[in-house]
Design a protein around this motif. Structure first.
Motif, short mmCIF file in Angstrom:
data_model
loop_
_atom_site.label_atom_id
_atom_site.label_comp_id
_atom_site.label_asym_id
_atom_site.label_seq_id
_atom_site.Cartn_x
_atom_site.Cartn_y
_atom_site.Cartn_z
N MET A 1 4.22 12.96 0.32
CA MET A 1 5.02 12.72 -1.33
C MET A 1 4.68 11.44 -1.92
O MET A 1 4.10 10.94 -3.45
N MET A 2 3.85 10.87 -1.03
CA MET A 2 3.43 9.40 -1.66
C MET A 2 2.72 8.95 -0.39
O MET A 2 1.06 9.64 -0.38
N ALA A 3 2.39 7.49 0.37
CA ALA A 3 1.25 7.80 1.72
C ALA A 3 0.27 7.99 1.36
O ALA A 3 -0.31 8.04 2.71
N GLN A 4 0.10 9.30 0.99
CA GLN A 4 -1.01 10.18 1.36
C GLN A 4 -2.41 9.51 0.10
O GLN A 4 -2.25 9.11 -1.12
N GLY A 7 -6.67 5.47 1.16
CA GLY A 7 -7.34 5.21 2.53
C GLY A 7 -6.95 4.62 3.17
O GLY A 7 -6.06 3.91 4.03
N GLY A 8 -7.99 3.71 4.03
CA GLY A 8 -7.66 2.19 3.57
C GLY A 8 -7.13 1.37 3.82
O GLY A 8 -7.27 0.37 4.55
N LEU A 9 -6.23 1.42 2.40
CA LEU A 9 -6.03 -0.29 1.67
C LEU A 9 -4.69 -0.45 2.86
O LEU A 9 -4.04 0.69 3.14
N LEU A 10 -4.78 -1.60 2.79
CA LEU A 10 -2.99 -2.27 2.84
C LEU A 10 -2.78 -2.09 2.78
O LEU A 10 -2.83 -2.82 1.06
N MET A 11 -0.98 -1.50 2.70
CA MET A 11 0.13 -1.77 1.67
C MET A 11 1.09 -2.72 1.99
O MET A 11 0.57 -2.93 3.15
N LEU A 12 1.79 -2.96 1.21
CA LEU A 12 2.46 -4.23 1.10
C LEU A 12 3.94 -3.54 1.55
O LEU A 12 4.29 -2.94 0.92
N GLU A 13 4.74 -4.43 2.32
CA GLU A 13 6.69 -3.96 2.70
C GLU A 13 7.05 -4.35 1.34
O GLU A 13 6.61 -5.28 1.01
N PHE A 86 5.34 3.41 -4.96
CA PHE A 86 5.69 3.15 -3.44
C PHE A 86 7.24 2.94 -2.82
O PHE A 86 8.33 3.74 -2.07
N HIS A 87 7.73 1.94 -3.31
CA HIS A 87 9.05 1.34 -2.80
C HIS A 87 10.30 1.51 -3.78
O HIS A 87 11.38 1.74 -3.69
N ARG B 15 -0.24 18.41 -5.14
CA ARG B 15 0.30 18.75 -7.04
C ARG B 15 -0.25 18.96 -7.75
O ARG B 15 0.29 19.71 -9.26
N ARG B 27 -1.73 18.56 9.49
CA ARG B 27 -0.99 17.32 8.90
C ARG B 27 0.76 17.96 8.84
O ARG B 27 1.38 17.58 9.62
N ARG B 60 2.94 -2.01 10.99
CA ARG B 60 3.59 -3.07 10.14
C ARG B 60 4.99 -1.56 9.52
O ARG B 60 4.32 -0.50 8.97
N LEU B 61 5.73 -2.33 9.63
CA LEU B 61 6.54 -1.27 8.48
C LEU B 61 6.54 -1.36 7.29
O LEU B 61 7.25 -2.05 6.97
N LEU B 62 6.53 -0.43 6.68
CA LEU B 62 6.64 -0.47 4.94
C LEU B 62 7.67 -0.09 3.72
O LEU B 62 7.94 -0.54 3.00
N ARG B 63 8.03 0.89 5.61
CA ARG B 63 9.27 1.92 4.81
C ARG B 63 10.01 1.49 6.13
O ARG B 63 9.82 2.73 6.67
N GLN B 96 2.03 1.49 8.91
CA GLN B 96 0.75 1.58 8.51
C GLN B 96 0.10 0.74 9.86
O GLN B 96 0.72 0.09 10.15
N ASP B 99 -5.43 -0.34 11.50
CA ASP B 99 -6.62 -0.10 10.40
C ASP B 99 -6.28 1.02 9.10
O ASP B 99 -7.91 1.29 8.05
N GLY B 100 -5.19 0.97 8.59
CA GLY B 100 -5.40 1.71 6.98
C GLY B 100 -4.65 3.32 6.94
O GLY B 100 -3.81 3.28 6.25
N LEU B 102 -2.52 5.46 7.53
CA LEU B 102 -0.33 5.64 7.18
C LEU B 102 0.65 7.01 8.04
O LEU B 102 -0.24 7.62 7.98
#
Lengths: 205, 174
Positions: A1-4, A7-13, A86-87, B15, B27, B60-63, B96, B99-100, B102
């Motif tokens: 749904m999102m999250a895909q 890549g290796g990008l670090l996302m923020l909380e 995302f959030h 999509r 997956r 790390r818990l993003l959500r 996450q 190493d990224g 998710l």
């Protein structure tokens, strides 16, 4: 749904405590909107993606959801866009349809007459404009009056183009229609709801 | 009646309308298995995975795990018109790794601990080196067990099926 596909990008909380923190921020926004011109410091602040102030992202996380569209205006905001999507799940929209418009640089303003200002039956459909500015100080003083202001109060803003004050003056004549503005700098906000009148004083010599 | 499990790959698309890539299909399969697993089963899977890959940095818990509602839709007999069946509670979680990678989890019910664990397992299973081995070790046995459970349920209910048909129509008296 999102999250895909990130890549290796670090996302923020988002907020550390999504429910309580967004309610705290909402209460502080209420405080700002009911006292136009007052500088309100937001706390607690979530981590901010590149290009956005901490208070901007706090506003977004507290106010947006999948029912409120957002127009994010500014260069290099791709990561911020993903972060908000995302959030909050807020759908992106063009400025003339978006419920919220966030402008990353108050000096680089799009045509603000495109903001929706609601209609007689639904004045609440007027947009909320979030503007990032360079500070709440500076040589020019704007005298504010209107509901929530005892007599008059003064506001100084740095990094806000004259186009805003022109649009804001036009906005005053539409009441109860119009857009509501929240100015943001760093961790603080100032609200200028559509009910507020502003008179701009020239720069003192 | 359809058995539980992945059946309708042909109608699930990205999509943009393109079919799922093999990685996405894999997956999707393990996310479905994890969504049906109990807390104890998830703990066992995590133990098995960590036995292979060793220690890893905490994610790390993003959500954080959160509970919401979603509309469940159905088709009569699996083929009829789509209709709204009922709202159900759902729990979701996204995290996450350092190493990224998710990991996300969506499951029915109020299951914060399960969702957190399933999201972690989802992220760990996307391992470029050990992925297939981990799936054979952790997912395949549980998938088979879930299929067996579903079959058992179908076998138990099948004999109770009633066929309705009309012998004599009321408006045609003899």
């Amino acid at each position: 749904m999102m999250a895909q596909g990130q890549g290796g990008l670090l996302m923020l909380e988002g907020f550390a405590d999504p429910v309580d923190d967004s309610q705290r921020i909402f209460r502080q926004i209420l405080q700002a909107v009911s006292r136009p011109g007052c500088v309100v410091t937001l706390d607690p602040l979530p981590p901010a993606p590149a290009g956005l102030n901490a208070a901007s992202i706090a506003l977004c996380l507290a106010l947006l959801d999948h029912d409120t569209s957002l127009c994010l205006d500014g260069p290099t905001l791709t990561i911020a866009r993903q972060h908000i999507a995302f959030h909050t799940g807020a759908p992106p929209a063009e400025m003339d349809e978006a419920a919220f418009t966030l402008i990353a640089d108050g000096n680089v303003l799009p045509d603000l007459s495109r903001l929706p200002h609601g209609d007689a039956e639904y004045p609440e459909r007027g947009a909320t404009l979030i503007l990032q500015v360079a500070g709440f100080d500076g040589p020019r003083r704007h005298v504010l009056r209107g509901p929530g202001v005892d007599g008059t109060t003064e506001l100084s803003v740095r990094g806000l183009g004259d186009g805003f004050w022109t649009a804001f003056a036009a906005n005053q004549h539409r009441f109860p229609l119009g857009f509501d503005t929240i100015l943001v700098h760093d961790n603080a906000i100032v609200a200028l709801p559509r009910s507020t009148f502003a008179v701009t004083h020239p720069v003192e010599a | 009646m359809r058995e539980a499990g992945i059946k309708d790959d042909e109608i699930v698309r990205c999509r943009d309308g393109s079919p799922l890539s093999p990685a996405q299909a894999a997956r999707r399969r393990w996310l479905a298995v994890l969504a049906r697993a109990s807390l104890a089963e998830l703990e066992a899977i995590r133990g098995a995975i960590e036995g292979v890959i060793g220690d890893h940095a905490p994610p790390r818990l993003l959500r954080q795990p959160e509970i919401g509602m979603t509309m469940l839709r159905g088709r009569m007999g699996g083929t009829g018109q789509v209709f709204n069946f009922s709202e159900i509670t759902m729990t979701r979680c996204t995290l996450q790794l350092a190493d990224g990678r998710l990991g996300c989890a969506y499951m029915s019910g109020r299951k914060k601990n399960e969702a957190r664990l399933a999201a972690l397992i989802d992220a760990l299973l996307q391992d470029p080196d050990h992925g297939e081995r981990l799936i054979a070790l952790a997912i395949d046995p549980l998938s088979a067990e879930q299929a067996a459970r579903a079959r058992q349920r179908v076998d138990k209910s099948a004999p109770t099926k009633v066929e309705f048909f009309t012998l004599v129509r009321g408006e045609n008296p003899a």
